[in-house]
Scaffold this motif. Sequence first.
Motif, short mmCIF file in Angstrom:
data_model
loop_
_atom_site.label_atom_id
_atom_site.label_comp_id
_atom_site.label_asym_id
_atom_site.label_seq_id
_atom_site.Cartn_x
_atom_site.Cartn_y
_atom_site.Cartn_z
N PHE A 131 0.83 -1.22 0.00
CA PHE A 131 0.00 0.00 0.00
C PHE A 131 0.85 1.25 0.00
N THR A 134 2.46 1.99 -3.33
CA THR A 134 1.39 2.24 -4.29
C THR A 134 0.78 3.62 -4.09
N HIS A 135 0.58 3.99 -2.84
CA HIS A 135 0.00 5.30 -2.52
C HIS A 135 0.82 6.43 -3.13
N ALA A 138 0.93 6.26 -7.00
CA ALA A 138 -0.36 6.67 -7.57
C ALA A 138 -0.53 8.18 -7.52
N LEU A 184 -6.11 -5.21 -3.03
CA LEU A 184 -5.48 -3.90 -3.26
C LEU A 184 -5.21 -3.70 -4.74
N THR A 185 -4.75 -4.75 -5.40
CA THR A 185 -4.40 -4.65 -6.81
C THR A 185 -5.62 -4.36 -7.67
N SER A 187 -8.51 -3.09 -6.77
CA SER A 187 -9.02 -1.76 -6.45
C SER A 187 -8.18 -0.68 -7.12
N THR A 188 -6.86 -0.84 -7.05
CA THR A 188 -5.95 0.12 -7.66
C THR A 188 -6.12 0.13 -9.17
N LEU A 192 -6.97 3.70 -11.04
CA LEU A 192 -5.94 4.40 -11.79
C LEU A 192 -6.04 4.22 -13.30
N ALA A 199 -2.50 -2.06 -13.01
CA ALA A 199 -2.04 -2.76 -11.81
C ALA A 199 -2.40 -4.23 -11.93
#
Length: 319
Positions: A131, A134-135, A138, A184-185, A187-188, A192, A199
């Motif tokens: 995370f 990625t945060h 992103a 997480l992947t 959702s990302t 994005l 992702a």
Amino acid sequence: MAQPLEGLTAIVTGAGRGIGRAEALELARLGARVVVNDFGQPGRAGTGAASAAPAQEVVEAIRAAGGQAVAHTGDVADHQQAGALVQLAIDTYGQLDILVNNAGILRDRMVFSMTEDEWDSVIRVHLKGHFNTTHFAAAHWRARSKEAGGPVFGRIVNTSSEAFLAGSAGQPNYAAAKGGIVGLTTSTALALAKYGVTANAICPRARTRMTEDVFAGIPAPQGGAVAEDGRPDPLAPEHVAPLVGYLASPAAAGVNGQLLVVHGGMVAIAERPRIAAKFDTAKEIFSYEELDGLLTPYYAERPAHETFAAAEVLGLKHD
């Protein structure tokens, strides 16, 4: 002829050894400038004194081959240090284009014996670490997209595991973290996509410090992916790296939110779980008796290997 990743900047976390090292070398071979991140602790449980040596050795290998690389020895599970990692890529090479999250530790224990610290530490490094980077990546791509007035180039490759797909009795913390990484992947990937960023997640199988117990009974030929006598090692990390190179490339623009299993010259594409059966109540609300009459015989007749917590997925059960 231009390399697929020429002019692009990549971060690879946990890149001092094993799969991460092979990934960093492959991205550099394909033309990327690589920020090699590794905290450098010798123990696979995230123990021991941190060292800059593993990351620096990979940097030197990339430079010796004519590539560009810089080392970062921070802890990606620390939010500020993860931010500094992304900023290092931007400050050194102008921007970030590719993020490969690979860093992780193991603290295996059966669920009834696992301590709170063993749970928290694995979730922290794997899931929070993914995370954190990625945060910041992103945010960088979103800002660039707004400045450019349209999509930019961005790639995230996350590392999940077959421990999430098939279950792993002695790794409830690791399996949970790897399942969380898939969530997480996806959702990302959705969040994005409009910025031009993809992702994806991989479930690699390879012979590393993390899996030395799992594959202890499978002898390793000397010489890496292909031994000197020509025998391939199906568990060499070098079998994983090419898929990461592809997912990081412009060619994979149409690949987003995917989960892929990779090892030993094989790539399998996993699907989301499908509904295996559906039951509707004959009344307005289910009763215990009705559910008992429907579900008990269904599970009694269903083979164990077809259940969600099966020990075998995609024919990839460990021998």
